[in-house]
Design a protein around this motif. Sequence first.
Motif, mmCIF file in Angstrom:
data_model
loop_
_atom_site.group_PDB
_atom_site.id
_atom_site.type_symbol
_atom_site.label_atom_id
_atom_site.label_comp_id
_atom_site.label_asym_id
_atom_site.label_seq_id
_atom_site.Cartn_x
_atom_site.Cartn_y
_atom_site.Cartn_z
ATOM 1 N N GLY A 1 0.823 -1.210 0.000
ATOM 2 C CA GLY A 1 0.000 0.000 0.000
ATOM 3 C C GLY A 1 0.854 1.255 0.000
ATOM 4 O O GLY A 1 2.050 1.211 0.323
ATOM 5 N N PRO A 2 0.278 2.397 -0.341
ATOM 6 C CA PRO A 2 1.035 3.652 -0.366
ATOM 7 C C PRO A 2 1.570 4.069 1.007
ATOM 8 O O PRO A 2 2.462 4.904 1.098
ATOM 9 C CB PRO A 2 0.020 4.675 -0.905
ATOM 10 C CG PRO A 2 -1.319 4.056 -0.741
ATOM 11 C CD PRO A 2 -1.116 2.578 -0.787
ATOM 12 N N ASP A 3 1.019 3.454 2.070
ATOM 13 C CA ASP A 3 1.516 3.721 3.423
ATOM 14 C C ASP A 3 2.490 2.642 3.894
ATOM 15 O O ASP A 3 2.931 2.656 5.044
ATOM 16 C CB ASP A 3 0.337 3.806 4.401
ATOM 17 C CG ASP A 3 -0.491 2.515 4.434
ATOM 18 O OD1 ASP A 3 -0.238 1.615 3.596
ATOM 19 O OD2 ASP A 3 -1.385 2.402 5.298
ATOM 20 N N GLY A 4 2.813 1.687 3.010
ATOM 21 C CA GLY A 4 3.736 0.605 3.379
ATOM 22 C C GLY A 4 3.061 -0.573 4.039
ATOM 23 O O GLY A 4 3.732 -1.468 4.560
ATOM 24 N N HIS A 5 1.710 -0.621 4.014
ATOM 25 C CA HIS A 5 1.031 -1.781 4.605
ATOM 26 C C HIS A 5 1.016 -2.939 3.606
ATOM 27 O O HIS A 5 1.135 -2.737 2.401
ATOM 28 C CB HIS A 5 -0.389 -1.423 5.057
ATOM 29 C CG HIS A 5 -1.443 -1.514 4.003
ATOM 30 N ND1 HIS A 5 -1.838 -0.448 3.220
ATOM 31 C CD2 HIS A 5 -2.219 -2.565 3.579
ATOM 32 C CE1 HIS A 5 -2.787 -0.826 2.398
ATOM 33 N NE2 HIS A 5 -3.046 -2.114 2.580
ATOM 34 N N THR A 6 0.897 -4.136 4.152
ATOM 35 C CA THR A 6 0.680 -5.318 3.317
ATOM 36 C C THR A 6 -0.263 -6.244 4.055
ATOM 37 O O THR A 6 -0.350 -6.195 5.289
ATOM 38 C CB THR A 6 2.002 -6.028 2.964
ATOM 39 O OG1 THR A 6 1.748 -7.004 1.942
ATOM 40 C CG2 THR A 6 2.645 -6.703 4.174
ATOM 41 N N SER B 1 -3.489 -7.025 5.793
ATOM 42 C CA SER B 1 -4.151 -5.958 6.547
ATOM 43 C C SER B 1 -3.324 -5.677 7.794
ATOM 44 O O SER B 1 -3.835 -5.562 8.910
ATOM 45 C CB SER B 1 -5.604 -6.326 6.889
ATOM 46 O OG SER B 1 -6.439 -6.159 5.752
ATOM 47 N N LEU B 2 -2.022 -5.581 7.562
ATOM 48 C CA LEU B 2 -1.055 -5.223 8.607
ATOM 49 C C LEU B 2 -0.623 -3.789 8.326
ATOM 50 O O LEU B 2 0.069 -3.524 7.337
ATOM 51 C CB LEU B 2 0.146 -6.174 8.571
ATOM 52 C CG LEU B 2 -0.183 -7.654 8.803
ATOM 53 C CD1 LEU B 2 1.017 -8.529 8.453
ATOM 54 C CD2 LEU B 2 -0.620 -7.884 10.256
ATOM 55 N N PHE B 3 -1.049 -2.880 9.201
ATOM 56 C CA PHE B 3 -0.860 -1.451 8.947
ATOM 57 C C PHE B 3 0.238 -0.861 9.836
ATOM 58 O O PHE B 3 0.490 -1.361 10.944
ATOM 59 C CB PHE B 3 -2.175 -0.702 9.166
ATOM 60 C CG PHE B 3 -3.225 -1.036 8.148
ATOM 61 C CD1 PHE B 3 -3.285 -0.362 6.933
ATOM 62 C CD2 PHE B 3 -4.141 -2.060 8.385
ATOM 63 C CE1 PHE B 3 -4.245 -0.685 5.985
ATOM 64 C CE2 PHE B 3 -5.109 -2.392 7.439
ATOM 65 C CZ PHE B 3 -5.151 -1.699 6.235
ATOM 66 N N ASP C 1 -10.422 -2.001 13.230
ATOM 67 C CA ASP C 1 -10.163 -0.563 13.095
ATOM 68 C C ASP C 1 -9.181 -0.289 11.969
ATOM 69 O O ASP C 1 -8.266 0.517 12.109
ATOM 70 C CB ASP C 1 -9.643 0.005 14.419
ATOM 71 C CG ASP C 1 -8.361 -0.695 14.900
ATOM 72 O OD1 ASP C 1 -7.970 -1.728 14.295
ATOM 73 O OD2 ASP C 1 -7.747 -0.214 15.873
ATOM 74 N N SER C 2 -9.364 -0.991 10.843
ATOM 75 C CA SER C 2 -8.488 -0.759 9.700
ATOM 76 C C SER C 2 -8.547 0.719 9.295
ATOM 77 O O SER C 2 -9.635 1.278 9.134
ATOM 78 C CB SER C 2 -8.921 -1.626 8.510
ATOM 79 O OG SER C 2 -8.304 -1.155 7.321
ATOM 80 N N PRO C 3 -7.371 1.362 9.151
ATOM 81 C CA PRO C 3 -7.384 2.769 8.723
ATOM 82 C C PRO C 3 -7.883 2.947 7.289
ATOM 83 O O PRO C 3 -8.223 4.042 6.878
ATOM 84 C CB PRO C 3 -5.916 3.190 8.852
ATOM 85 C CG PRO C 3 -5.134 1.926 8.875
ATOM 86 C CD PRO C 3 -6.019 0.873 9.442
ATOM 87 N N LYS C 4 -7.933 1.839 6.570
ATOM 88 C CA LYS C 4 -8.459 1.865 5.202
ATOM 89 C C LYS C 4 -9.771 1.075 5.212
ATOM 90 O O LYS C 4 -9.820 -0.038 5.700
ATOM 91 C CB LYS C 4 -7.421 1.194 4.286
ATOM 92 C CG LYS C 4 -7.737 1.251 2.813
ATOM 93 C CD LYS C 4 -6.631 0.555 2.025
ATOM 94 C CE LYS C 4 -7.008 0.488 0.557
ATOM 95 N NZ LYS C 4 -6.039 -0.267 -0.222
ATOM 96 N N PRO C 5 -10.858 1.661 4.697
ATOM 97 C CA PRO C 5 -12.137 0.924 4.724
ATOM 98 C C PRO C 5 -12.102 -0.280 3.778
ATOM 99 O O PRO C 5 -11.329 -0.260 2.815
ATOM 100 C CB PRO C 5 -13.143 1.985 4.250
ATOM 101 C CG PRO C 5 -12.343 2.985 3.475
ATOM 102 C CD PRO C 5 -10.976 2.995 4.098
#
Length: 260
Positions: free
Chosen positions: A155-160, A162-164, A182-186
């Motif tokens: 992800g653009p935030d470096g997540h992979t 659903s590990l944020f 509480d995923s920061p991405k819906p």
Amino acid sequence: MAKQPNLLAFPNTDVLATTLRAYIVQSQNQGIARHDAFKVAVSGGSLPKTLAQALLTPPSSPDDAIKFSKWEIFFADERAVPLDHADSNYSLLKSELLDKIPADMGTPTVHTIDVAHLDDVQEMADQYEKLLVSSFAARDSVKLPIFDLLLLGCGPDGHTCSLFPGHELLRESDAWVAPIEDSPKPPAKRITLTLPVVTHGVRIAFVATGAGKKGVMKEIFETGNGLPCALVNEAAGERCTWFTDTAAVEGVSFPRRGSL
């Protein structure tokens, strides 16, 4: 010291897909040789489209054959939505890849979430973990499932998965599959493979393309900053391979290669 991950950069997605196919076929054949199956975890995002481009072309030789009948597909993460929902990773993989597989290539076994537990993500995670146990520990007790290959996005935030970044789930060390509410991405409610499961794969492949990724790629490969993708790099080392295009790694000071 663990060897570094492999960073491959290609001029375009066509060349990337060709090399990714060769890597997947090699992983497939090694898995079949080990246990007569190819156990793979996949994520969503733009990855299924790239997989279709890589896998659905006719084989160039008998050694290049995709043997879908031997594939056992799990999801690296999944959203707590019905299987036909637009946010479902299964639905995305189905429309981009599964529905397009010719009959002569075989039919993979696909493990979806149990939609009876959409309102209880802890139970959904527990049930998905039981699926993993039945596949990976049917005869023996194992500490962790070891996938032949995990195919992941960044992800653009470096997540992979659903590990944020900064999330408490990054510290989970016991569960194989964990819920997140509480995923920061819906959508906020999901389940995900945990970091120890991801990093213990025989092989881990990331696919990251486009100029929009170059900022986070620079961070992952130059500073790390505890980003989930960087944590996978650190733990997996040379078992981890990145398939990128040149736009995604522009300005990234990390040795890269144009082929495997």
